[in-house]
Structures are given as C-alpha cells and as structure tokens.
Design a protein around this motif. Sequence first.
Motif, PDB file in Angstrom:
ATOM      1  N   GLY A  15       0.806  -1.214   0.000  1.00  0.00           N
ATOM      2  CA  GLY A  15       0.000   0.000   0.000  1.00  0.00           C
ATOM      3  C   GLY A  15       0.839   1.263   0.000  1.00  0.00           C
ATOM      4  O   GLY A  15       0.344   2.344  -0.288  1.00  0.00           O
ATOM      5  N   THR A  16       2.128   1.145   0.302  1.00  0.00           N
ATOM      6  CA  THR A  16       3.030   2.298   0.315  1.00  0.00           C
ATOM      7  C   THR A  16       3.443   2.613  -1.120  1.00  0.00           C
ATOM      8  O   THR A  16       3.728   1.713  -1.905  1.00  0.00           O
ATOM      9  CB  THR A  16       4.290   1.988   1.150  1.00  0.00           C
ATOM     10  OG1 THR A  16       3.899   1.545   2.447  1.00  0.00           O
ATOM     11  CG2 THR A  16       5.172   3.208   1.287  1.00  0.00           C
ATOM     12  N   VAL A  17       3.471   3.899  -1.473  1.00  0.00           N
ATOM     13  CA  VAL A  17       3.944   4.332  -2.792  1.00  0.00           C
ATOM     14  C   VAL A  17       5.354   4.870  -2.609  1.00  0.00           C
ATOM     15  O   VAL A  17       5.592   5.736  -1.765  1.00  0.00           O
ATOM     16  CB  VAL A  17       3.015   5.403  -3.402  1.00  0.00           C
ATOM     17  CG1 VAL A  17       3.574   5.916  -4.721  1.00  0.00           C
ATOM     18  CG2 VAL A  17       1.619   4.832  -3.600  1.00  0.00           C
ATOM     19  N   VAL A  18       6.301   4.313  -3.389  1.00  0.00           N
ATOM     20  CA  VAL A  18       7.704   4.683  -3.257  1.00  0.00           C
ATOM     21  C   VAL A  18       8.287   5.087  -4.608  1.00  0.00           C
ATOM     22  O   VAL A  18       7.780   4.710  -5.659  1.00  0.00           O
ATOM     23  CB  VAL A  18       8.540   3.514  -2.686  1.00  0.00           C
ATOM     24  CG1 VAL A  18       8.156   3.202  -1.271  1.00  0.00           C
ATOM     25  CG2 VAL A  18       8.448   2.278  -3.554  1.00  0.00           C
ATOM     26  N   HIS A  19       9.346   5.873  -4.556  1.00  0.00           N
ATOM     27  CA  HIS A  19      10.122   6.228  -5.740  1.00  0.00           C
ATOM     28  C   HIS A  19      11.511   5.650  -5.499  1.00  0.00           C
ATOM     29  O   HIS A  19      12.163   5.987  -4.512  1.00  0.00           O
ATOM     30  CB  HIS A  19      10.195   7.745  -5.919  1.00  0.00           C
ATOM     31  CG  HIS A  19      10.939   8.144  -7.142  1.00  0.00           C
ATOM     32  ND1 HIS A  19      10.344   8.207  -8.378  1.00  0.00           N
ATOM     33  CD2 HIS A  19      12.230   8.474  -7.334  1.00  0.00           C
ATOM     34  CE1 HIS A  19      11.243   8.578  -9.276  1.00  0.00           C
ATOM     35  NE2 HIS A  19      12.400   8.740  -8.654  1.00  0.00           N
ATOM     36  N   LEU A  20      11.956   4.762  -6.408  1.00  0.00           N
ATOM     37  CA  LEU A  20      13.222   4.072  -6.242  1.00  0.00           C
ATOM     38  C   LEU A  20      14.120   4.302  -7.446  1.00  0.00           C
ATOM     39  O   LEU A  20      13.656   4.677  -8.521  1.00  0.00           O
ATOM     40  CB  LEU A  20      12.970   2.563  -6.096  1.00  0.00           C
ATOM     41  CG  LEU A  20      12.012   2.135  -4.990  1.00  0.00           C
ATOM     42  CD1 LEU A  20      11.769   0.639  -5.070  1.00  0.00           C
ATOM     43  CD2 LEU A  20      12.560   2.509  -3.628  1.00  0.00           C
ATOM     44  N   THR A  21      15.402   4.039  -7.259  1.00  0.00           N
ATOM     45  CA  THR A  21      16.306   4.044  -8.406  1.00  0.00           C
ATOM     46  C   THR A  21      16.020   2.794  -9.236  1.00  0.00           C
ATOM     47  O   THR A  21      15.371   1.851  -8.756  1.00  0.00           O
ATOM     48  CB  THR A  21      17.781   4.034  -7.962  1.00  0.00           C
ATOM     49  OG1 THR A  21      18.041   2.785  -7.304  1.00  0.00           O
ATOM     50  CG2 THR A  21      18.102   5.196  -7.036  1.00  0.00           C
ATOM     51  N   THR A  22      16.520   2.775 -10.446  1.00  0.00           N
ATOM     52  CA  THR A  22      16.319   1.610 -11.301  1.00  0.00           C
ATOM     53  C   THR A  22      16.904   0.356 -10.648  1.00  0.00           C
ATOM     54  O   THR A  22      16.283  -0.706 -10.658  1.00  0.00           O
ATOM     55  CB  THR A  22      16.954   1.848 -12.684  1.00  0.00           C
ATOM     56  OG1 THR A  22      16.363   3.032 -13.246  1.00  0.00           O
ATOM     57  CG2 THR A  22      16.734   0.677 -13.614  1.00  0.00           C
ATOM     58  N   ALA A  23      18.080   0.475 -10.062  1.00  0.00           N
ATOM     59  CA  ALA A  23      18.722  -0.675  -9.408  1.00  0.00           C
ATOM     60  C   ALA A  23      17.894  -1.164  -8.219  1.00  0.00           C
ATOM     61  O   ALA A  23      17.707  -2.375  -8.034  1.00  0.00           O
ATOM     62  CB  ALA A  23      20.126  -0.306  -8.959  1.00  0.00           C
ATOM     63  N   GLN A  24      17.382  -0.240  -7.402  1.00  0.00           N
ATOM     64  CA  GLN A  24      16.553  -0.624  -6.252  1.00  0.00           C
ATOM     65  C   GLN A  24      15.280  -1.318  -6.716  1.00  0.00           C
ATOM     66  O   GLN A  24      14.852  -2.306  -6.124  1.00  0.00           O
ATOM     67  CB  GLN A  24      16.187   0.598  -5.414  1.00  0.00           C
ATOM     68  CG  GLN A  24      17.329   1.177  -4.614  1.00  0.00           C
ATOM     69  CD  GLN A  24      16.927   2.464  -3.919  1.00  0.00           C
ATOM     70  OE1 GLN A  24      16.263   3.321  -4.503  1.00  0.00           O
ATOM     71  NE2 GLN A  24      17.326   2.601  -2.663  1.00  0.00           N
ATOM     72  N   GLU A  33       4.577  -2.716  -8.030  1.00  0.00           N
ATOM     73  CA  GLU A  33       3.704  -2.527  -9.185  1.00  0.00           C
ATOM     74  C   GLU A  33       3.952  -1.111  -9.702  1.00  0.00           C
ATOM     75  O   GLU A  33       3.802  -0.141  -8.955  1.00  0.00           O
ATOM     76  CB  GLU A  33       2.242  -2.684  -8.747  1.00  0.00           C
ATOM     77  CG  GLU A  33       1.235  -2.554  -9.853  1.00  0.00           C
ATOM     78  CD  GLU A  33      -0.175  -2.729  -9.307  1.00  0.00           C
ATOM     79  OE1 GLU A  33      -0.952  -1.746  -9.375  1.00  0.00           O
ATOM     80  OE2 GLU A  33      -0.476  -3.822  -8.792  1.00  0.00           O
ATOM     81  N   LYS A  34       4.364  -0.997 -10.960  1.00  0.00           N
ATOM     82  CA  LYS A  34       4.697   0.303 -11.551  1.00  0.00           C
ATOM     83  C   LYS A  34       3.483   1.228 -11.539  1.00  0.00           C
ATOM     84  O   LYS A  34       2.372   0.816 -11.811  1.00  0.00           O
ATOM     85  CB  LYS A  34       5.173   0.085 -12.989  1.00  0.00           C
ATOM     86  CG  LYS A  34       5.658   1.334 -13.654  1.00  0.00           C
ATOM     87  CD  LYS A  34       7.116   1.203 -13.978  1.00  0.00           C
ATOM     88  CE  LYS A  34       7.552   2.341 -14.863  1.00  0.00           C
ATOM     89  NZ  LYS A  34       8.489   3.192 -14.214  1.00  0.00           N
ATOM     90  N   ASN A  39      10.075   6.152 -11.958  1.00  0.00           N
ATOM     91  CA  ASN A  39      10.371   5.036 -11.055  1.00  0.00           C
ATOM     92  C   ASN A  39       9.505   5.089  -9.801  1.00  0.00           C
ATOM     93  O   ASN A  39      10.000   4.947  -8.685  1.00  0.00           O
ATOM     94  CB  ASN A  39      11.850   5.030 -10.680  1.00  0.00           C
ATOM     95  CG  ASN A  39      12.726   4.586 -11.827  1.00  0.00           C
ATOM     96  OD1 ASN A  39      12.245   3.975 -12.772  1.00  0.00           O
ATOM     97  ND2 ASN A  39      14.001   4.888 -11.763  1.00  0.00           N
ATOM     98  N   THR A  40       8.214   5.291  -9.986  1.00  0.00           N
ATOM     99  CA  THR A  40       7.267   5.299  -8.875  1.00  0.00           C
ATOM    100  C   THR A  40       6.533   3.969  -8.867  1.00  0.00           C
ATOM    101  O   THR A  40       6.067   3.497  -9.899  1.00  0.00           O
ATOM    102  CB  THR A  40       6.277   6.471  -9.004  1.00  0.00           C
ATOM    103  OG1 THR A  40       7.034   7.686  -9.047  1.00  0.00           O
ATOM    104  CG2 THR A  40       5.327   6.517  -7.830  1.00  0.00           C
TER     105      THR A  40
END
Length: 94
Positions: A15-24, A33-34, A39-40
């Motif tokens: 349920g958390t929305v995150v922004h990650l690097t491509t590697a993460q 789920e994109k 990268n969100t």
Amino acid sequence: MKSYKALAPVALFPGTVVHLTTAQARIRAHALEKQGKGNTFLVTSRIEFKAGESFKVDGDLPKNLAELVEPEEAQTAVPPAPPAPSPAPAPPAA
C-alpha cells in the motif's frame, strides 16, 4: 515525495507508494507494481532497505519508523557556523 535515508534496516508494507532508483526497483521487482511514468511504484509485498540506502515515500512514514530513518533534507542542509572563539582572558593585575 519525501526522501529518507535508512539508519538501520527498514521495512515498508503493501500500500506504500515509493520512488526508487532503477537498481533498487530491479532488486525488489517481485514486490512492486509500476505507477505511471518514472520510477514510482506501489508496494504489493513487504520490501526492505539496508542501513544507508536512500528512498522516497509518497506521504508520511509510520511513526514507528521515525528512529530508523533520517530525512534526506537534514543531510543537505548547510551546517551551522562554528562559534566564534572567545577572547583570551586578561592577565591578572600585578
């Protein structure tokens, strides 16, 4: 989104929305789920971050994680100037 740096291992739950690097995102792809462009991602299964990893979260983190993360803004702030040296004490009168 708010940027954080993990000070200790941190877990985020579905349920958390995150922004990650491509590697993460690649490492955690099975639990994400994109969401739109960039990268969100929506967390669909528990994900973890190691101490020292940076990540961004949409919204506020749960209060129980407050001691485990440090806001990234705190690291980029200009440190306060050191205090001015105090004058040397006057020699005693003879």
